[in-house]
Design a protein around this motif. Structure first.
Motif, PDB file in Angstrom:
ATOM      1  N   ALA A  14      47.285  34.710  37.402  1.00 55.82           N
ATOM      2  CA  ALA A  14      48.112  35.563  38.262  1.00 55.82           C
ATOM      3  C   ALA A  14      49.589  35.464  37.883  1.00 55.82           C
ATOM      4  CB  ALA A  14      47.922  35.174  39.728  1.00 55.82           C
ATOM      5  N   TYR A  15      50.273  36.576  38.050  1.00 53.81           N
ATOM      6  CA  TYR A  15      51.715  36.631  37.803  1.00 53.81           C
ATOM      7  C   TYR A  15      52.378  36.714  39.172  1.00 53.81           C
ATOM      8  CZ  TYR A  15      56.236  38.293  36.116  1.00 53.81           C
ATOM      9  OH  TYR A  15      57.577  38.443  35.851  1.00 53.81           O
ATOM     10  N   ALA A  16      52.839  35.574  39.671  1.00 56.21           N
ATOM     11  CA  ALA A  16      53.390  35.495  41.024  1.00 56.21           C
ATOM     12  C   ALA A  16      54.696  34.704  41.043  1.00 56.21           C
ATOM     13  CB  ALA A  16      52.365  34.873  41.963  1.00 56.21           C
ATOM     14  N   PRO A  17      55.711  35.131  40.259  1.00 56.63           N
ATOM     15  CA  PRO A  17      56.944  34.361  40.176  1.00 56.63           C
ATOM     16  C   PRO A  17      57.813  34.434  41.434  1.00 56.63           C
ATOM     17  CG  PRO A  17      57.200  36.399  38.981  1.00 56.63           C
ATOM     18  CD  PRO A  17      55.757  36.322  39.416  1.00 56.63           C
ATOM     19  N   TYR A  18      57.522  35.349  42.329  1.00 57.91           N
ATOM     20  CA  TYR A  18      58.355  35.528  43.526  1.00 57.91           C
ATOM     21  C   TYR A  18      57.751  34.830  44.729  1.00 57.91           C
ATOM     22  CZ  TYR A  18      60.053  38.784  40.143  1.00 57.91           C
ATOM     23  OH  TYR A  18      60.507  39.317  38.964  1.00 57.91           O
ATOM     24  N   SER A  19      56.494  35.089  45.007  1.00 65.15           N
ATOM     25  CA  SER A  19      55.846  34.467  46.165  1.00 65.15           C
ATOM     26  C   SER A  19      55.208  33.128  45.806  1.00 65.15           C
ATOM     27  CB  SER A  19      54.761  35.388  46.725  1.00 65.15           C
ATOM     28  OG  SER A  19      53.650  35.435  45.845  1.00 65.15           O
ATOM     29  N   HIS A  20      54.861  32.940  44.552  1.00 60.04           N
ATOM     30  CA  HIS A  20      54.128  31.762  44.091  1.00 60.04           C
ATOM     31  C   HIS A  20      52.763  31.662  44.772  1.00 60.04           C
ATOM     32  CE1 HIS A  20      57.732  30.596  41.983  1.00 60.04           C
ATOM     33  NE2 HIS A  20      58.401  30.739  43.111  1.00 60.04           N
ATOM     34  N   PHE A  21      52.256  32.792  45.249  1.00 57.48           N
ATOM     35  CA  PHE A  21      50.962  32.838  45.933  1.00 57.48           C
ATOM     36  C   PHE A  21      49.972  33.557  45.022  1.00 57.48           C
ATOM     37  CE2 PHE A  21      47.917  34.480  49.128  1.00 57.48           C
ATOM     38  CZ  PHE A  21      47.612  33.294  49.760  1.00 57.48           C
ATOM     39  N   LYS A  22      49.230  32.773  44.262  1.00 56.91           N
ATOM     40  CA  LYS A  22      48.280  33.323  43.301  1.00 56.91           C
ATOM     41  C   LYS A  22      46.941  33.601  43.972  1.00 56.91           C
ATOM     42  CE  LYS A  22      50.217  31.082  39.231  1.00 56.91           C
ATOM     43  NZ  LYS A  22      49.869  30.311  38.020  1.00 56.91           N
ATOM     44  N   VAL A  23      46.381  34.769  43.660  1.00 60.74           N
ATOM     45  CA  VAL A  23      45.090  35.178  44.203  1.00 60.74           C
ATOM     46  C   VAL A  23      44.206  35.619  43.043  1.00 60.74           C
ATOM     47  CG1 VAL A  23      43.892  36.760  45.774  1.00 60.74           C
ATOM     48  CG2 VAL A  23      46.203  35.957  46.329  1.00 60.74           C
ATOM     49  N   GLY A  24      42.947  35.238  43.098  1.00 57.96           N
ATOM     50  CA  GLY A  24      41.964  35.680  42.120  1.00 57.96           C
ATOM     51  C   GLY A  24      40.833  36.383  42.827  1.00 57.96           C
ATOM     52  N   ALA A  25      40.301  37.420  42.199  1.00 54.61           N
ATOM     53  CA  ALA A  25      39.161  38.147  42.768  1.00 54.61           C
ATOM     54  C   ALA A  25      38.178  38.462  41.653  1.00 54.61           C
ATOM     55  CB  ALA A  25      39.623  39.442  43.433  1.00 54.61           C
ATOM     56  N   ALA A  26      36.922  38.512  42.018  1.00 58.26           N
ATOM     57  CA  ALA A  26      35.880  38.917  41.088  1.00 58.26           C
ATOM     58  C   ALA A  26      34.892  39.792  41.844  1.00 58.26           C
ATOM     59  CB  ALA A  26      35.179  37.695  40.497  1.00 58.26           C
ATOM     60  N   VAL A  27      34.437  40.823  41.173  1.00 66.89           N
ATOM     61  CA  VAL A  27      33.407  41.690  41.743  1.00 66.89           C
ATOM     62  C   VAL A  27      32.250  41.759  40.758  1.00 66.89           C
ATOM     63  CG1 VAL A  27      35.078  43.048  43.080  1.00 66.89           C
ATOM     64  CG2 VAL A  27      34.382  43.852  40.819  1.00 66.89           C
ATOM     65  N   ARG A  28      31.059  41.898  41.306  1.00 66.95           N
ATOM     66  CA  ARG A  28      29.872  42.052  40.468  1.00 66.95           C
ATOM     67  C   ARG A  28      29.436  43.509  40.575  1.00 66.95           C
ATOM     68  NH1 ARG A  28      26.903  38.067  38.740  1.00 66.95           N
ATOM     69  NH2 ARG A  28      27.445  36.709  40.478  1.00 66.95           N
ATOM     70  N   GLY A  29      29.293  44.158  39.433  1.00 67.64           N
ATOM     71  CA  GLY A  29      28.810  45.526  39.407  1.00 67.64           C
ATOM     72  C   GLY A  29      27.298  45.573  39.528  1.00 67.64           C
ATOM     73  N   VAL A  30      26.763  46.765  39.691  1.00 66.14           N
ATOM     74  CA  VAL A  30      25.325  46.951  39.800  1.00 66.14           C
ATOM     75  C   VAL A  30      24.603  46.399  38.571  1.00 66.14           C
ATOM     76  CG1 VAL A  30      23.494  48.704  39.931  1.00 66.14           C
ATOM     77  CG2 VAL A  30      25.533  48.936  41.322  1.00 66.14           C
ATOM     78  N   SER A  31      25.254  46.477  37.419  1.00 64.50           N
ATOM     79  CA  SER A  31      24.656  45.986  36.169  1.00 64.50           C
ATOM     80  C   SER A  31      24.510  44.469  36.153  1.00 64.50           C
ATOM     81  CB  SER A  31      25.517  46.401  34.980  1.00 64.50           C
ATOM     82  OG  SER A  31      26.734  45.657  34.987  1.00 64.50           O
ATOM     83  N   GLY A  32      25.220  43.785  37.054  1.00 61.77           N
ATOM     84  CA  GLY A  32      25.241  42.322  37.063  1.00 61.77           C
ATOM     85  C   GLY A  32      26.482  41.761  36.396  1.00 61.77           C
ATOM     86  N   ALA A  33      27.236  42.616  35.709  1.00 65.41           N
ATOM     87  CA  ALA A  33      28.463  42.173  35.044  1.00 65.41           C
ATOM     88  C   ALA A  33      29.517  41.783  36.075  1.00 65.41           C
ATOM     89  CB  ALA A  33      29.008  43.273  34.140  1.00 65.41           C
ATOM     90  N   ILE A  34      30.326  40.796  35.707  1.00 62.89           N
ATOM     91  CA  ILE A  34      31.412  40.322  36.571  1.00 62.89           C
ATOM     92  C   ILE A  34      32.732  40.854  36.040  1.00 62.89           C
ATOM     93  CG2 ILE A  34      32.703  38.287  37.334  1.00 62.89           C
ATOM     94  CD1 ILE A  34      30.054  36.736  37.296  1.00 62.89           C
TER      95      ILE A  34
END
Length: 131
Positions: A14-34
């Motif tokens: 994450a690029y969070a130089p101002y808030s310093h609050f890094k967030v990560g997300a992942a979604v799985r598609g119908v194919s099973g790919a992440i």
């Protein structure tokens, strides 16, 4: 790699130089790919991008338009839910019962669904189009 592990790994990018609050997300598609995304801030605050939006964009760029599972992680005392805009984005590509796992770096989790996050979603039916 689990969906939560994918979200945890991308959070570090994450690029969070101002808030310093890094967030990560992942979604799985119908194919099973992440597909992964992290927040990207901008000095003009409203111009940043949320992690969930990044993961959805990666999914769409890969040719998929339906997600079947979501994970979001942040370094917070309690699991952080997606913002309102991201809830609508998740609802665009997920079903009402699509599972969403919210997590903290310390191991706290909260299981919910897209429908629970956005019970009054705006959809194509509101525009007179079946969706």
């Amino acid at each position: 790699m689990s969906l939560l592990d994918a979200a945890r790994a991308v959070r570090e990018m994450a690029y969070a130089p101002y808030s310093h609050f890094k967030v990560g997300a992942a979604v799985r598609g119908v194919s099973g790919a992440i597909y992964r995304g992290c927040n990207v801030e901008n000095v003009a605050y409203p111009e940043g991008t949320c992690a969930e939006a990044g993961a959805i964009a990666a999914m769409v760029a890969a040719g998929e338009t339906e997600l079947v599972e979501v994970a979001v992680i942040a370094d917070s005392p309690s699991p952080v839910p997606p913002c309102g805009g991201c809830r609508q984005k998740l609802a665009e590509f997920g079903r009402h019962d699509t599972p969403v796992l919210l997590a903290t770096l310390a191991g706290g989790t909260q299981a919910t669904t897209v429908g629970e996050l956005l019970p009054g979603r705006f959809d194509a039916n509101h525009m007179g189009r079946a969706g």
